[in-house]
Design a protein around this motif. Sequence first.
Motif, mmCIF file in Angstrom:
data_model
loop_
_atom_site.group_PDB
_atom_site.id
_atom_site.type_symbol
_atom_site.label_atom_id
_atom_site.label_comp_id
_atom_site.label_asym_id
_atom_site.label_seq_id
_atom_site.Cartn_x
_atom_site.Cartn_y
_atom_site.Cartn_z
ATOM 1 N N ASP A 1 -12.777 9.823 -0.259
ATOM 2 C CA ASP A 1 -11.657 9.508 -0.511
ATOM 3 C C ASP A 1 -9.805 8.994 -1.050
ATOM 4 O OD1 ASP A 1 -14.041 8.550 -2.190
ATOM 5 O OD2 ASP A 1 -13.443 11.182 -3.655
ATOM 6 N N VAL A 2 -9.695 10.374 -0.037
ATOM 7 C CA VAL A 2 -8.056 10.198 0.596
ATOM 8 C C VAL A 2 -7.884 9.318 0.880
ATOM 9 C CG1 VAL A 2 -6.337 11.695 0.937
ATOM 10 C CG2 VAL A 2 -7.377 11.971 -1.023
ATOM 11 N N ARG A 3 -8.124 8.902 3.004
ATOM 12 C CA ARG A 3 -8.930 7.896 3.474
ATOM 13 C C ARG A 3 -8.990 6.745 3.129
ATOM 14 N NH1 ARG A 3 -12.030 12.192 6.146
ATOM 15 N NH2 ARG A 3 -12.924 10.974 6.206
ATOM 16 N N ARG A 4 -9.778 6.303 1.589
ATOM 17 C CA ARG A 4 -9.758 4.937 1.577
ATOM 18 C C ARG A 4 -8.738 4.675 0.670
ATOM 19 N NH1 ARG A 4 -15.795 4.783 0.084
ATOM 20 N NH2 ARG A 4 -14.666 2.509 -1.186
ATOM 21 N N THR A 5 -8.252 5.626 0.550
ATOM 22 C CA THR A 5 -6.764 4.931 -1.171
ATOM 23 C C THR A 5 -5.457 5.535 -0.668
ATOM 24 O OG1 THR A 5 -7.295 7.263 -2.080
ATOM 25 C CG2 THR A 5 -8.708 6.009 -3.125
ATOM 26 N N TRP A 6 -5.526 5.712 0.238
ATOM 27 C CA TRP A 6 -4.005 5.335 0.626
ATOM 28 C C TRP A 6 -3.198 4.047 0.556
ATOM 29 C CZ3 TRP A 6 -1.150 5.322 5.448
ATOM 30 C CH2 TRP A 6 -1.957 5.432 6.756
ATOM 31 N N LYS A 7 -4.054 4.358 1.763
ATOM 32 C CA LYS A 7 -3.235 2.609 2.197
ATOM 33 C C LYS A 7 -3.080 1.493 0.784
ATOM 34 C CE LYS A 7 -4.320 2.427 6.861
ATOM 35 N NZ LYS A 7 -4.990 1.909 7.851
ATOM 36 N N SER A 8 -3.852 2.055 0.116
ATOM 37 C CA SER A 8 -3.449 0.945 -1.675
ATOM 38 C C SER A 8 -2.758 1.542 -2.886
ATOM 39 C CB SER A 8 -5.459 1.104 -2.041
ATOM 40 O OG SER A 8 -6.394 0.914 -0.995
ATOM 41 N N TRP A 9 -2.533 2.550 -2.570
ATOM 42 C CA TRP A 9 -1.302 3.409 -2.667
ATOM 43 C C TRP A 9 0.005 2.875 -2.525
ATOM 44 C CZ3 TRP A 9 -4.093 8.918 -2.036
ATOM 45 C CH2 TRP A 9 -5.123 9.100 -3.602
ATOM 46 N N LEU A 10 0.025 2.588 -1.183
ATOM 47 C CA LEU A 10 0.729 1.962 -1.497
ATOM 48 C C LEU A 10 1.440 0.050 -0.610
ATOM 49 C CD1 LEU A 10 1.373 4.464 2.254
ATOM 50 C CD2 LEU A 10 2.565 4.659 -0.250
ATOM 51 N N ARG A 11 0.291 0.009 -1.459
ATOM 52 C CA ARG A 11 0.429 -1.339 -1.141
ATOM 53 C C ARG A 11 0.757 -1.757 -2.200
ATOM 54 N NH1 ARG A 11 -3.904 -2.181 3.220
ATOM 55 N NH2 ARG A 11 -5.343 -1.325 1.700
ATOM 56 N N GLY A 12 0.334 -1.264 -3.623
ATOM 57 C CA GLY A 12 0.529 -1.412 -4.882
ATOM 58 C C GLY A 12 1.671 -1.582 -4.845
ATOM 59 N N PRO A 13 2.595 -1.448 -4.751
ATOM 60 C CA PRO A 13 4.562 -1.319 -5.277
ATOM 61 C C PRO A 13 4.836 -2.172 -5.081
ATOM 62 C CG PRO A 13 3.943 1.243 -4.582
ATOM 63 C CD PRO A 13 2.756 0.486 -4.262
ATOM 64 N N LEU A 14 4.652 -3.121 -3.304
ATOM 65 C CA LEU A 14 5.107 -3.862 -2.645
ATOM 66 C C LEU A 14 4.925 -5.292 -3.656
ATOM 67 C CD1 LEU A 14 4.321 -2.875 0.929
ATOM 68 C CD2 LEU A 14 5.757 -2.629 -0.534
ATOM 69 N N ILE A 15 3.727 -5.112 -4.168
ATOM 70 C CA ILE A 15 2.961 -6.649 -5.075
ATOM 71 C C ILE A 15 3.844 -6.328 -6.811
ATOM 72 C CG2 ILE A 15 0.973 -7.520 -6.361
ATOM 73 C CD1 ILE A 15 -0.395 -6.611 -3.682
ATOM 74 N N GLY A 16 3.456 -4.840 -7.529
ATOM 75 C CA GLY A 16 4.305 -4.405 -8.521
ATOM 76 C C GLY A 16 5.491 -5.089 -9.020
ATOM 77 N N PHE A 17 6.376 -4.712 -8.146
ATOM 78 C CA PHE A 17 7.772 -4.274 -7.878
ATOM 79 C C PHE A 17 8.201 -5.721 -8.169
ATOM 80 C CE2 PHE A 17 12.148 -3.641 -7.495
ATOM 81 C CZ PHE A 17 12.964 -2.844 -8.700
ATOM 82 N N PRO A 18 8.269 -6.711 -7.449
ATOM 83 C CA PRO A 18 9.160 -7.975 -7.683
ATOM 84 C C PRO A 18 8.562 -8.550 -8.777
ATOM 85 C CG PRO A 18 7.830 -7.868 -5.321
ATOM 86 C CD PRO A 18 7.998 -6.103 -6.181
ATOM 87 N N PHE A 19 6.981 -8.345 -8.901
ATOM 88 C CA PHE A 19 6.346 -8.808 -11.029
ATOM 89 C C PHE A 19 7.207 -8.866 -11.850
ATOM 90 C CE2 PHE A 19 3.520 -11.140 -7.872
ATOM 91 C CZ PHE A 19 3.572 -12.611 -8.617
ATOM 92 N N GLY A 20 7.650 -7.145 -11.662
ATOM 93 C CA GLY A 20 8.077 -6.499 -13.306
ATOM 94 C C GLY A 20 9.817 -7.188 -12.960
ATOM 95 N N ALA A 21 10.207 -7.239 -11.667
ATOM 96 C CA ALA A 21 11.302 -7.129 -12.014
ATOM 97 C C ALA A 21 11.869 -9.324 -13.013
ATOM 98 C CB ALA A 21 12.638 -7.552 -10.617
#
Length: 504
Positions: free
Chosen positions: A245-265
């Motif tokens: 599960d960790v191998r499948r999710t660690w990239k997703s955890w790192l990609r999420g902020p690149l999408i979320g932060f700009p839209f929050g601002a």
Amino acid sequence: MNAFHSLIDGFGTALTPLNLLWAAVGVLLGTAIGVLPGIGPAMAVALLLPVTYGLEPTGAFIMFAGIYYGAMFGGSTTSILLNTPGESAAVVAAMEGHPMARAGRGAQALAAAAIGHFAGGMIGTLLLVALAPTVADLAVGIGAPDYFAIMVLAFVAVTSVLGSSRVRGLASLLIGLTIGLVGLDQMTGQQRLTLGSLQLADGIDVVIVAVGLFAIGEALWVAAHLRRTSADAIPVGRPWLGRKDVRRTWKSWLRGPLIGFPFGAIPAGGAEIPTFLSYVTEKRLSEHKEEWGKGAIEGVAGPESAASASAAGTLVSMLTLGLPTTAVAAVMLAAFQQYGIQPGPLLFEREPDLVWGLIASLFVGMVLLLALNLPLAPLWAKLLRVPRPYLYAGILFFAAVGAYAVGGEPADLVILLAIGLIGFGMRRYGLPVLPAVIGVILGPNAEQQLRRALQISDGGIGGLVDTPFSVTVYGLIVLIVAWPLLSKALTKAKARARSRDGGA
């Protein structure tokens, strides 16, 4: 490096025993309230806003930040276990999280969500530390025409993004602007929409508006559609993730902020859009496409990380420009105003201890969120069995007590009920609540900036567009308004081209 030195000083403020206590209380309250269906972080902050009047500002805002992040995680819990999002940003978590829970992998889904929130919040807050002082320095040179343009952008963006139609978003905004007009004109002293009542001459307190629209409106709406049978939550053990599960999710955890932060601002409606974009991105990049729709863990990890980073992004606009881009930020802006503090470019200079203590507390809150919520997940699942009549009766009681505490006037309770009925009507006809709240808070300020800009230009309309910044912002506004029409035209043109190619 100056920002990071200030952050170290902020940790000195955030790590005092009392402020650590407020952070822990905020995380626990936020998670508990976020777990309960229909109660999001905005309602939680609005309900607790009057309670914090006795606290000093730094402790109050540290607690609010904990509530914000905790409620976002709590919303994912109810999405995964009940398929009922506790708040709007958690809608996407249900798409893959609930199938995982039904398949006996609820613990893994909750762990992916919790670690996603931790990773997204940490990365988003680091970006906040790096960017907020720079944005504040640039914003010092912004004049009245520029501020008015930014507020118009916020109005247009939030009415365009939220709700089932732009007309409903605009109607909600007009309701908020109208409520914001109640009281004395700041420049002429004339009464506006007071109906001759001295009680309304000072205007309607933003806290009463926020509590009325969120808490009372939601409680009345739920009461009108109350189901006698409560949904049963799926039992969950202690969350954990295996190596696969960790191998499948660690990239997703790192990609999420690149999408979320700009839209929050930016004024784009909060975490709803980036969570959907993250979901689509993860689905396209996934090597396990056959699992999507049946319980793909990446579909939980990525969107939850994006949602948490988006929360950090909202603080950039609120602290540096005084511009709320989500309902929670709008309520927190009202809290700043209650303490006599005006967020904006000079906030970092005038209130450095408060600002950097608040930002440092976000890091502390993330650690507390992960440490407390992983072992407490089974307890949060049991909260889902609270009967809704008792739950919303309690909400109405605390909302009334909070509204009365604002001014100590019985008339405030009548105003609260009236605003609550307006909130109920908005839900009945599909009007989003956020544009109304932003209209109440930003409306009077936008009017003031408009008048200043016109005074500077001796009444000339050209004074509103006499700076490169304001021209750029109005260009963005035109693009936002025209984009749906351009998109439809392009789609029709492509369809005609395909039909010609097929006919040939």
